[in-house]
Design a protein around this motif. Sequence first.
Motif, PDB file in Angstrom:
ATOM      1  N   VAL A 138       3.990  14.807 -31.026  1.00  0.00           N
ATOM      2  CA  VAL A 138       4.695  13.452 -30.114  1.00  0.00           C
ATOM      3  C   VAL A 138       5.463  12.665 -30.591  1.00  0.00           C
ATOM      4  O   VAL A 138       6.546  12.305 -30.434  1.00  0.00           O
ATOM      5  CB  VAL A 138       3.854  13.234 -28.827  1.00  0.00           C
ATOM      6  N   PRO A 161       8.584  14.230 -33.456  1.00  0.00           N
ATOM      7  CA  PRO A 161       8.960  15.386 -32.905  1.00  0.00           C
ATOM      8  C   PRO A 161       9.850  16.105 -33.681  1.00  0.00           C
ATOM      9  O   PRO A 161       9.720  17.611 -33.422  1.00  0.00           O
ATOM     10  CB  PRO A 161      10.015  14.836 -31.754  1.00  0.00           C
ATOM     11  N   SER A 218      12.951  22.785 -30.112  1.00  0.00           N
ATOM     12  CA  SER A 218      12.322  21.495 -30.074  1.00  0.00           C
ATOM     13  C   SER A 218      11.752  21.266 -28.778  1.00  0.00           C
ATOM     14  O   SER A 218      12.030  21.380 -27.701  1.00  0.00           O
ATOM     15  CB  SER A 218      13.153  20.230 -30.537  1.00  0.00           C
ATOM     16  N   SER A 240       8.978  19.186 -26.067  1.00  0.00           N
ATOM     17  CA  SER A 240       8.960  17.869 -25.430  1.00  0.00           C
ATOM     18  C   SER A 240       7.371  17.548 -25.200  1.00  0.00           C
ATOM     19  O   SER A 240       6.953  16.429 -24.843  1.00  0.00           O
ATOM     20  CB  SER A 240       9.514  17.833 -24.157  1.00  0.00           C
ATOM     21  N   ARG A 241       6.367  18.550 -25.262  1.00  0.00           N
ATOM     22  CA  ARG A 241       5.210  18.403 -25.248  1.00  0.00           C
ATOM     23  C   ARG A 241       4.532  19.088 -26.476  1.00  0.00           C
ATOM     24  O   ARG A 241       4.746  19.960 -27.111  1.00  0.00           O
ATOM     25  CB  ARG A 241       4.600  18.802 -23.874  1.00  0.00           C
TER      26      ARG A 241
END
Length: 430
Positions: free
Chosen positions: A274, A277, A290, A292-293
């Motif tokens: 995180v 990224p 990509s 997000s978590r």
Amino acid sequence: MAIQLKMPALSPTMEEGTLAKWLVKKGDKIEPGDIIAEIETDKATMEFEAIDEGIVADIAVDAGTENVKVGTIIATLAEEGEDPSQVSSAPTPVVEKAPVAENAPVAEQKTEATAEAAPVKSEPATSVAASTPAAGGERVIASPLARRIATSRNIDLTAIKGSGPHGRIVKADIDGAKASAAAKPAAAATPATPAAAQDFGIPHTAEKLSSMRKTIARRLTESKQQVPHIYLTVDIRLDALLKLRAELNDSLASSGVKLSVNDLLIKALAKSLVAVPSCNVQFAGDQLLSFSRADISVAVSIPAGLITPIIVDAGDKTVSKIATEMKDLAGRAREGKLQPHEFMGGTASLSNMGMYGIKQFEAVINPPQGMIMAIGAGEKRPYVIEDTLQIASVMSATGSFDHRAIDGADGAQLMKVFKDLIEKPMGLLA
């Protein structure tokens, strides 16, 4: 009307499976919700639940049968009022259709395919019943099975006279044929298959590969051949993490939760992804995905091979929650009871071999993921702390990165964040 039970697709990518075990027999009455069979996919053994009511009139596919295509009739139920003895079924595998040779009647093509090609997965379109130009300009017609055997034995099909319809070469024609030193040129372009193992008279046993082991072999071979790996290793002090773990376990004792070092490492990897990224990505041809978590796939060794249950959004979960989920997932993984969504996916993986005393290793990336973290054993080592040589608990961690998607500098940044989180572990609780 009789109800046909077909081989189900138990995961989005399942094309075939092994009917591992029947839990019913002919004459048994079943109701919706009853578990009637266990089916082995390439990742787990899963239960097949009935959705209809009836009496098992016929079992078309025996327990232990491998490579059963999705959609194949595996059993038939007689409905209320039907005589089960008058109901039967036969397996009807979904076989890929191949082009018909120009000079072979359709009826003859169907007969040959049924007799020879049904047990085996069909080859690329040009191989089944296709005509191959011979040296003299004539066309050689051979069945798929005959062509496969000829290729494996290095037999020149142009030197064989076919006994099948319209001179077609079938299996019987090449059973006694001898290998040719100069096989047809087309054979040179055929991908090489692994040579049969030679025992040299050494006592041994031979065990047929499970679906899972075949999948592991295929996927790891593809990964090493197609994914350019870059490896980055750091040494990490564990003293602070071990102290924090002991304190957390004392406070969690009343709740029955016990944290492992691996639980904390899962959290550390997720938070690192995180924070960096550019490493929480996947290469997808002309795209870069990509995320997000951070969903962490955790390698778990089971008798059949290796499986990677997933801790979803591990960066946003407490370490006690991760510990509870990991214990449940690992237990069900060893029992072959995971559902597809519990082991398919993940944005990165973690593999820990420290419990085996392995000091350091380089893990193979689990495609299509972009990286995997390999954890070695924590051990007492001489270590420079504040300009003095001391003894500390140290482990080596190696990140394997897909260099198509992750640059070396980005991978190095992730390794630094991972190291800092473990050496200053209060950040894992923030």
